[in-house]
Design a protein around this motif. Sequence first.
Motif, PDB file in Angstrom:
ATOM      1  N   ILE A 194       0.838  -1.194   0.000  1.00  0.00           N
ATOM      2  CA  ILE A 194       0.000   0.000   0.000  1.00  0.00           C
ATOM      3  C   ILE A 194       0.876   1.247   0.000  1.00  0.00           C
ATOM      4  CG2 ILE A 194      -1.676   1.328   1.336  1.00  0.00           C
ATOM      5  CD1 ILE A 194      -2.836  -1.400   2.218  1.00  0.00           C
ATOM      6  N   ALA A 195       1.955   1.234   0.755  1.00  0.00           N
ATOM      7  CA  ALA A 195       2.851   2.387   0.804  1.00  0.00           C
ATOM      8  C   ALA A 195       3.413   2.702  -0.576  1.00  0.00           C
ATOM      9  CB  ALA A 195       3.977   2.144   1.803  1.00  0.00           C
ATOM     10  N   THR A 196       3.859   1.681  -1.303  1.00  0.00           N
ATOM     11  CA  THR A 196       4.416   1.943  -2.635  1.00  0.00           C
ATOM     12  C   THR A 196       3.307   2.294  -3.633  1.00  0.00           C
ATOM     13  OG1 THR A 196       4.463  -0.408  -3.254  1.00  0.00           O
ATOM     14  CG2 THR A 196       6.469   0.533  -2.281  1.00  0.00           C
TER      15      THR A 196
ATOM     16  N   VAL B 215      -7.987  -3.668   1.680  1.00  0.00           N
ATOM     17  CA  VAL B 215      -7.554  -4.542   0.598  1.00  0.00           C
ATOM     18  C   VAL B 215      -8.496  -5.734   0.593  1.00  0.00           C
ATOM     19  CG1 VAL B 215      -5.694  -6.001  -0.291  1.00  0.00           C
ATOM     20  CG2 VAL B 215      -5.145  -3.809   0.793  1.00  0.00           C
ATOM     21  N   ASN B 216      -9.174  -5.909  -0.509  1.00  0.00           N
ATOM     22  CA  ASN B 216     -10.161  -6.986  -0.633  1.00  0.00           C
ATOM     23  C   ASN B 216     -11.175  -6.964   0.509  1.00  0.00           C
ATOM     24  OD1 ASN B 216      -8.807  -7.813  -2.986  1.00  0.00           O
ATOM     25  ND2 ASN B 216      -7.370  -8.988  -1.758  1.00  0.00           N
ATOM     26  N   HIS B 217     -11.650  -5.767   0.828  1.00  0.00           N
ATOM     27  CA  HIS B 217     -12.699  -5.528   1.823  1.00  0.00           C
ATOM     28  C   HIS B 217     -12.246  -5.751   3.265  1.00  0.00           C
ATOM     29  CE1 HIS B 217     -15.573  -5.134  -1.474  1.00  0.00           C
ATOM     30  NE2 HIS B 217     -14.962  -6.180  -1.998  1.00  0.00           N
ATOM     31  N   GLN B 218     -10.937  -5.771   3.516  1.00  0.00           N
ATOM     32  CA  GLN B 218     -10.400  -5.895   4.872  1.00  0.00           C
ATOM     33  C   GLN B 218      -9.509  -4.691   5.151  1.00  0.00           C
ATOM     34  OE1 GLN B 218     -11.016  -8.521   7.088  1.00  0.00           O
ATOM     35  NE2 GLN B 218     -12.500  -9.193   5.572  1.00  0.00           N
ATOM     36  N   TYR B 219      -9.725  -4.031   6.300  1.00  0.00           N
ATOM     37  CA  TYR B 219      -8.858  -2.906   6.650  1.00  0.00           C
ATOM     38  C   TYR B 219      -7.408  -3.345   6.580  1.00  0.00           C
ATOM     39  CZ  TYR B 219     -12.788  -0.123   8.316  1.00  0.00           C
ATOM     40  OH  TYR B 219     -13.952   0.602   8.393  1.00  0.00           O
ATOM     41  N   ALA B 220      -6.545  -2.430   6.116  1.00  0.00           N
ATOM     42  CA  ALA B 220      -5.142  -2.790   5.920  1.00  0.00           C
ATOM     43  C   ALA B 220      -4.234  -1.622   6.288  1.00  0.00           C
ATOM     44  CB  ALA B 220      -4.907  -3.190   4.473  1.00  0.00           C
ATOM     45  N   LYS B 221      -3.000  -1.953   6.625  1.00  0.00           N
ATOM     46  CA  LYS B 221      -1.974  -0.955   6.939  1.00  0.00           C
ATOM     47  C   LYS B 221      -1.021  -0.817   5.759  1.00  0.00           C
ATOM     48  CE  LYS B 221      -2.298  -1.677  11.831  1.00  0.00           C
ATOM     49  NZ  LYS B 221      -2.168  -0.650  12.800  1.00  0.00           N
ATOM     50  N   ALA B 222      -0.163   0.184   5.829  1.00  0.00           N
ATOM     51  CA  ALA B 222       0.711   0.551   4.711  1.00  0.00           C
ATOM     52  C   ALA B 222       1.649  -0.557   4.262  1.00  0.00           C
ATOM     53  CB  ALA B 222       1.518   1.797   5.066  1.00  0.00           C
ATOM     54  N   ASP B 223       2.005  -1.484   5.156  1.00  0.00           N
ATOM     55  CA  ASP B 223       2.988  -2.515   4.791  1.00  0.00           C
ATOM     56  C   ASP B 223       2.357  -3.783   4.200  1.00  0.00           C
ATOM     57  OD1 ASP B 223       1.821  -3.356   7.156  1.00  0.00           O
ATOM     58  OD2 ASP B 223       3.698  -3.971   8.081  1.00  0.00           O
ATOM     59  N   VAL B 224       1.036  -3.787   4.031  1.00  0.00           N
ATOM     60  CA  VAL B 224       0.369  -4.961   3.465  1.00  0.00           C
ATOM     61  C   VAL B 224       0.818  -5.154   2.014  1.00  0.00           C
ATOM     62  CG1 VAL B 224      -1.873  -5.867   2.726  1.00  0.00           C
ATOM     63  CG2 VAL B 224      -1.619  -4.866   4.988  1.00  0.00           C
TER      64      VAL B 224
ATOM     65  N   GLU C 270      -8.081  -5.708  -4.803  1.00  0.00           N
ATOM     66  CA  GLU C 270      -8.854  -4.474  -4.883  1.00  0.00           C
ATOM     67  C   GLU C 270      -8.469  -3.639  -3.663  1.00  0.00           C
ATOM     68  OE1 GLU C 270     -13.320  -4.000  -5.793  1.00  0.00           O
ATOM     69  OE2 GLU C 270     -13.153  -3.894  -3.603  1.00  0.00           O
ATOM     70  N   VAL C 271      -8.002  -2.429  -3.912  1.00  0.00           N
ATOM     71  CA  VAL C 271      -7.592  -1.527  -2.837  1.00  0.00           C
ATOM     72  C   VAL C 271      -8.545  -0.337  -2.838  1.00  0.00           C
ATOM     73  CG1 VAL C 271      -5.749  -0.065  -1.934  1.00  0.00           C
ATOM     74  CG2 VAL C 271      -5.180  -2.198  -3.112  1.00  0.00           C
ATOM     75  N   ALA C 272      -9.137  -0.056  -1.688  1.00  0.00           N
ATOM     76  CA  ALA C 272     -10.051   1.077  -1.570  1.00  0.00           C
ATOM     77  C   ALA C 272      -9.484   2.071  -0.563  1.00  0.00           C
ATOM     78  CB  ALA C 272     -11.423   0.610  -1.111  1.00  0.00           C
ATOM     79  N   PHE C 273      -9.409   3.329  -0.975  1.00  0.00           N
ATOM     80  CA  PHE C 273      -9.014   4.429  -0.097  1.00  0.00           C
ATOM     81  C   PHE C 273     -10.263   5.209   0.239  1.00  0.00           C
ATOM     82  CE2 PHE C 273      -5.133   3.660  -2.574  1.00  0.00           C
ATOM     83  CZ  PHE C 273      -4.172   3.643  -1.579  1.00  0.00           C
ATOM     84  N   PHE C 274     -10.427   5.568   1.534  1.00  0.00           N
ATOM     85  CA  PHE C 274     -11.619   6.300   1.923  1.00  0.00           C
ATOM     86  C   PHE C 274     -11.384   7.042   3.235  1.00  0.00           C
ATOM     87  CE2 PHE C 274     -11.738   1.937   3.237  1.00  0.00           C
ATOM     88  CZ  PHE C 274     -12.214   1.921   4.538  1.00  0.00           C
ATOM     89  N   PRO C 275     -12.094   8.160   3.427  1.00  0.00           N
ATOM     90  CA  PRO C 275     -11.969   8.907   4.673  1.00  0.00           C
ATOM     91  C   PRO C 275     -12.686   8.170   5.795  1.00  0.00           C
ATOM     92  CG  PRO C 275     -13.603   9.924   3.257  1.00  0.00           C
ATOM     93  CD  PRO C 275     -12.988   8.785   2.480  1.00  0.00           C
TER      94      PRO C 275
END
Length: 82
Positions: free
Chosen positions: A29-31, A56-65, A72-77
């Motif tokens: 996610i970071a890259t 990522v794929n409907h699961q909350y994720a951190k930058a190192d995933v 599928e990656v979703a960004f949202f406030p």
Amino acid sequence: MIRVLFLAQLREQLGAAELQVVAEDVVSIATLKQYLVAGHPHWEQFLSNSKLLVAVNHQYAKADVALKTGDEVAFFPPVTGG
């Protein structure tokens, strides 16, 4: 390919709802964020927001995933309610 979604207010701020990224261009996610900002420098102020959530794929994720083809990656406030 990795499907990248921008949801809620972020979609309006970036002027994009979704895009496709070649999986070999990003490893996490970071890259992915770095890749997106490199192509759209004005997105940095929104994608660098520390409160921005990522799934990522409907699961909350951190930058190192780690990311892979088909993700599928979703960004949202953050969501608030009353």
